[in-house]
Design a protein around this motif. Structure first.
Motif, mmCIF file in Angstrom:
data_model
loop_
_atom_site.group_PDB
_atom_site.id
_atom_site.type_symbol
_atom_site.label_atom_id
_atom_site.label_comp_id
_atom_site.label_asym_id
_atom_site.label_seq_id
_atom_site.Cartn_x
_atom_site.Cartn_y
_atom_site.Cartn_z
ATOM 1 N N LEU A 1 2.556 -7.243 4.449
ATOM 2 C CA LEU A 1 3.191 -8.431 4.989
ATOM 3 C C LEU A 1 4.674 -8.397 4.648
ATOM 4 O O LEU A 1 5.057 -7.924 3.578
ATOM 5 N N SER A 2 5.487 -8.907 5.546
ATOM 6 C CA SER A 2 6.886 -9.125 5.193
ATOM 7 C C SER A 2 6.959 -10.328 4.277
ATOM 8 O O SER A 2 6.019 -11.134 4.193
ATOM 9 N N ILE A 3 8.069 -10.500 3.594
ATOM 10 C CA ILE A 3 8.211 -11.651 2.704
ATOM 11 C C ILE A 3 8.191 -12.941 3.515
ATOM 12 O O ILE A 3 7.671 -13.974 3.060
ATOM 13 N N ARG B 1 -0.069 -5.738 0.536
ATOM 14 C CA ARG B 1 1.241 -5.366 -0.008
ATOM 15 C C ARG B 1 2.312 -6.241 0.633
ATOM 16 O O ARG B 1 2.380 -6.392 1.854
ATOM 17 N N VAL B 2 3.113 -6.844 -0.213
ATOM 18 C CA VAL B 2 4.266 -7.619 0.234
ATOM 19 C C VAL B 2 5.503 -6.904 -0.298
ATOM 20 O O VAL B 2 5.417 -6.112 -1.243
ATOM 21 N N THR B 3 6.637 -7.215 0.258
ATOM 22 C CA THR B 3 7.880 -6.552 -0.149
ATOM 23 C C THR B 3 8.063 -6.547 -1.664
ATOM 24 O O THR B 3 8.550 -5.563 -2.241
ATOM 25 N N ASN B 4 7.649 -7.641 -2.311
ATOM 26 C CA ASN B 4 7.899 -7.777 -3.747
ATOM 27 C C ASN B 4 6.710 -7.379 -4.611
ATOM 28 O O ASN B 4 6.702 -7.644 -5.806
ATOM 29 N N GLY B 5 5.669 -6.770 -4.039
ATOM 30 C CA GLY B 5 4.549 -6.321 -4.859
ATOM 31 C C GLY B 5 3.214 -6.449 -4.151
ATOM 32 O O GLY B 5 3.142 -6.660 -2.936
ATOM 33 N N GLU B 6 2.118 -6.294 -4.922
ATOM 34 C CA GLU B 6 0.766 -6.372 -4.378
ATOM 35 C C GLU B 6 0.104 -7.681 -4.786
ATOM 36 O O GLU B 6 0.279 -8.154 -5.910
#
Length: 385
Positions: free
Chosen positions: A4-6, A248-253
């Motif tokens: 996913l995007s943030i 998974r997102v830009t800043n982590g899982e």
């Protein structure tokens, strides 16, 4: 593993939290009940610079909310008070999941900040059993020494009996707790069986992800003692069964329930501004709010005045799917005015004119909610970072 995007992650989180509020059918009370069940808990707070947090949080999701709704939820035995990560209102349907903590406190496996006085606790319990619901002020009890922070022994006995499950809060009168026997408060149809460790851990995972869409192990177990290993095991089992998956997102899982991903197909209102409580479920975990919304926030009422950056009671403001401002607010009851002592706009905020137009509407609604005739903004600045 899906990604996913943030921006998509923020959308999932906000829609799961019921923010911004959408028009709904039903009575104002029914809409408050739905919002309460969606959230899973409401943190109780005593600060009353503006309307208290437990009322403010529900109002943010139901503009028709009235403060008496929470009292009615307790009276209707749809909500009860107990400890989540902090003192909270919890759905009565989830009562059995309060039992692990109660039993741990009763057995001494988990400490409480008051010491047990079995003789006094027995005396207090018998008095309530025979005489009915009572408040702390109904008991006479002297302090050996007064420093300003202690509570009288009978109050401590009441709290211990409450924390270990013998008593519940039947109601509040002028915000004072009224204690009664648990068996006289809890409805007969409520499941009172003690959950297994596996059941309890599954509940913690699934209820968190239902309310927040995505979460990490640390977020799911926030301020909960002795459950991280159990929750880690539950997450492994839920992953294997497909009830939970990793994303998974830009800043982590993060972990997510597959059905939550369908929220991406729903529309998120981006034109409405929402003034949030510092204790709002969306951002009570400050590191999570920073990670997902890039919003570095600290409630500064506990910080010495000289060291405050934003003021005593600064309220975060949501707009366009992001946290874009904060307002140090205070209700001037004598003048019937909501005073915005200082409005801070985030440096990253774009389209300021559109935001300020939306904020104007929200401030007037918030003033009305606080029983004020209007509002004033005394100062506006842009954050330096």
């Amino acid at each position: 593993m899906n990604s996913l995007s943030i921006s998509e992650a923020r959308k999932l989180v906000l829609l799961s939290q019921g923010l911004p509020a959408k028009p709904q059918k039903g009575s104002a009370y029914d809409k408050s009940l739905l919002a309460f069940k969606r959230l899973g808990y409401l943190q109780i707070d005593t600060i009353s610079v503006v309307q208290r947090a437990h009322h403010h949080t529900l109002w943010s999701r139901n503009p028709d909310y009235q403060p008496q709704h929470l009292d009615q939820l307790v009276k209707d035995k749809l909500a009860f008070e107990y400890w989540s990560h902090a003192a909270s209102y919890l759905p009565m349907d989830d009562y059995r999941f309060s039992l692990p903590r109660k039993l741990a406190i009763r057995s001494g496996a988990q400490n409480h900040w008051f010491k047990k006085d079995p003789k006094l606790m027995d005396s207090v319990l018998k008095r309530i059993a025979s005489g009915g619901p009572l408040m702390a002020k109904d008991f006479e009890s002297k302090l050996a020494k007064r420093t300003g922070w202690e509570s009288k022994p009978t109050k401590q006995a009441l709290e211990m009996l409450y924390m270990q499950g013998d008593l519940m809060i039947a109601e509040r009168r002028n915000f004072h707790k009224v204690y009664d026997l648990t068996e006289r408060v809890i409805p007969s149809h409520i499941d009172t069986s003690v959950p297994t460790e596996q059941e309890y851990a599954r509940f913690l995972v699934l209820s968190f992800l239902k309310a927040h869409a995505i979460g990490t192990l640390n977020e799911i177990t926030y301020l909960l003692k002795g459950v991280k290993a159990q929750v880690a095991n539950a997450l492994s089992e839920l992953l294997e069964s497909g009830e939970v998956e990793k994303i998974r997102v830009t800043n982590g899982e993060y972990y997510v329930r597959p059905e939550s991903l369908a929220l991406l197909n729903q529309r998120l209102s981006r034109k409405t501004a929402n003034i949030l409580s510092p204790f709002d479920n969306l951002l009570i975990q400050r590191s999570r709010a920073n990670s997902i919304f890039n919003f570095d926030y600290q409630l500064e009422c506990y910080v010495p005045a000289a060291k405050r950056k934003f003021g005593y009671f600064c309220l975060p403001i949501l707009w366009d799917g992001r946290l874009v401002a904060r307002a140090d607010c205070k209700v001037n009851r004598k003048a019937s005015k909501l005073e915005v002592l200082h409005l801070f706009l985030e440096h990253s905020l774009k389209a300021k004119d559109a935001f300020l137009a939306a904020l104007e509407q929200e401030l007037q609604a918030f003033a009305t909610f606080n029983q004020c005739g209007g509002y004033t903004i005394e100062k506006t600045s842009t954050t330096p970072y």
